[in-house]
Design a protein around this motif. Structure first.
Motif, short mmCIF file in Angstrom:
data_model
loop_
_atom_site.label_atom_id
_atom_site.label_comp_id
_atom_site.label_asym_id
_atom_site.label_seq_id
_atom_site.Cartn_x
_atom_site.Cartn_y
_atom_site.Cartn_z
N SER A 271 0.82 -1.21 0.00
CA SER A 271 0.00 0.00 0.00
C SER A 271 0.86 1.26 0.00
CB SER A 271 -0.98 0.00 1.17
OG SER A 271 -0.29 0.02 2.40
N VAL A 272 2.00 1.23 0.67
CA VAL A 272 2.93 2.36 0.64
C VAL A 272 3.65 2.41 -0.70
CG1 VAL A 272 5.03 3.32 1.67
CG2 VAL A 272 3.25 2.37 3.14
N MET A 273 4.09 1.26 -1.17
CA MET A 273 4.83 1.22 -2.44
C MET A 273 3.95 1.60 -3.62
SD MET A 273 7.49 -1.91 -1.98
CE MET A 273 8.79 -1.21 -2.99
N ASN A 274 2.64 1.37 -3.52
CA ASN A 274 1.75 1.77 -4.60
C ASN A 274 1.75 3.27 -4.80
OD1 ASN A 274 0.98 -0.80 -5.33
ND2 ASN A 274 -0.88 -0.79 -4.11
N TYR B 272 -1.56 0.65 -14.63
CA TYR B 272 -1.30 0.84 -13.21
C TYR B 272 -2.44 1.61 -12.53
CZ TYR B 272 0.73 2.11 -8.82
OH TYR B 272 0.93 2.26 -7.48
N PHE B 273 -2.78 2.77 -13.07
CA PHE B 273 -3.79 3.59 -12.41
C PHE B 273 -5.18 2.97 -12.49
CE2 PHE B 273 -0.34 6.66 -12.78
CZ PHE B 273 -0.26 7.04 -11.45
N HIS B 274 -5.48 2.28 -13.58
CA HIS B 274 -6.75 1.56 -13.65
C HIS B 274 -6.82 0.49 -12.55
CE1 HIS B 274 -10.17 -0.65 -15.22
NE2 HIS B 274 -9.45 -1.75 -15.10
N ASN B 275 -5.79 -0.32 -12.44
CA ASN B 275 -5.79 -1.39 -11.44
C ASN B 275 -5.74 -0.84 -10.02
OD1 ASN B 275 -6.01 -3.51 -13.21
ND2 ASN B 275 -4.35 -4.65 -12.27
N LEU C 50 -8.36 -1.39 -7.05
CA LEU C 50 -7.93 -1.93 -5.77
C LEU C 50 -8.43 -1.05 -4.62
CD1 LEU C 50 -6.13 -4.20 -4.56
CD2 LEU C 50 -4.25 -2.56 -4.62
N LEU C 51 -8.39 0.24 -4.80
CA LEU C 51 -8.82 1.17 -3.75
C LEU C 51 -10.32 1.12 -3.49
CD1 LEU C 51 -6.61 4.28 -4.61
CD2 LEU C 51 -6.30 2.68 -2.71
N ILE C 52 -11.12 0.74 -4.49
CA ILE C 52 -12.57 0.72 -4.30
C ILE C 52 -13.11 -0.67 -3.96
CG2 ILE C 52 -12.94 2.74 -5.74
CD1 ILE C 52 -13.92 0.88 -7.97
N LEU C 53 -12.22 -1.64 -3.72
CA LEU C 53 -12.68 -2.96 -3.31
C LEU C 53 -13.42 -2.87 -1.98
CD1 LEU C 53 -9.72 -5.43 -4.01
CD2 LEU C 53 -11.91 -5.34 -5.18
N GLU D 104 -13.52 -8.30 -0.14
CA GLU D 104 -13.55 -8.61 -1.57
C GLU D 104 -12.12 -8.82 -2.07
OE1 GLU D 104 -15.41 -6.70 -5.70
OE2 GLU D 104 -15.43 -5.56 -3.84
N VAL D 105 -11.94 -9.76 -3.00
CA VAL D 105 -10.60 -10.04 -3.53
C VAL D 105 -10.49 -9.53 -4.97
CG1 VAL D 105 -10.22 -12.04 -2.04
CG2 VAL D 105 -11.29 -12.36 -4.27
N VAL D 106 -9.28 -9.34 -5.40
CA VAL D 106 -8.99 -8.89 -6.75
C VAL D 106 -9.36 -10.00 -7.74
CG1 VAL D 106 -7.15 -8.11 -8.30
CG2 VAL D 106 -7.14 -7.42 -5.90
N SER D 107 -9.96 -9.63 -8.86
CA SER D 107 -10.34 -10.63 -9.86
C SER D 107 -9.08 -11.22 -10.50
CB SER D 107 -11.22 -9.99 -10.94
OG SER D 107 -10.46 -9.11 -11.75
#
Length: 137
Positions: free
Chosen positions: A37-40, A88-91, A95-98, A102-105
């Motif tokens: 989360s920090v590295m993102n 990157y920004f799409h993913n 990720l931020l709105i999960l 909920e898990v990533v698809s």
């Protein structure tokens, strides 16, 4: 300006080392998500800085006599950086709105793997070019 370029390039190269260590060894310890989360955030800033630097370089090569391979390399790096930024920004937004729990698809997990390969390639190439300075293609 050359000092700023070298500092930014050095920071990018250093971050690539940290990023690769996290990517390769994050399975070896508990709760790597906190580090990610920090590295993102740092990755997002790095991608944008690299994109700006790569666009500026391409613009500087547009005028005058530039060897074809140098210009082709600059164009390729801009396109690779643009694709990385879009993915990157799409993913990351996804990720931020999960929702909690909920898990990533699977599709987005595959894209994260592509991103994880592109970040070191784009940032290391850009960082190395910035480190070496404008006189070295």
């Amino acid at each position: 300006m050359a000092v700023v370029s070298r500092v930014v390039g050095g920071l990018m190269l250093g971050y690539v080392g940290l990023y690769l260590a996290q990517y390769l060894f994050s399975a070896c310890y508990e709760n790597p998500g906190r580090v990610w989360s920090v590295m993102n955030v740092i990755s997002g800033v790095g991608i944008l800085v690299a994109f700006g630097a790569n666009l500026a370089r391409l613009r500087s090569l547009s005028g005058g006599e530039t060897p074809g391979l140098t210009r082709l390399g600059a164009i390729t790096l801009v396109y690779a950086n643009a694709a990385l930024a879009i993915w990157y920004f799409h993913n990351w937004i996804r990720l931020l709105i999960l929702a909690p729990g909920e898990v990533v698809s699977a599709h987005h997990e595959v894209i994260w793997q592509i991103i994880a390969v592109l970040i070191p390639l784009v940032l290391a190439t850009t960082g190395w070019r910035l480190w070496r300075g404008p006189d070295n293609p």
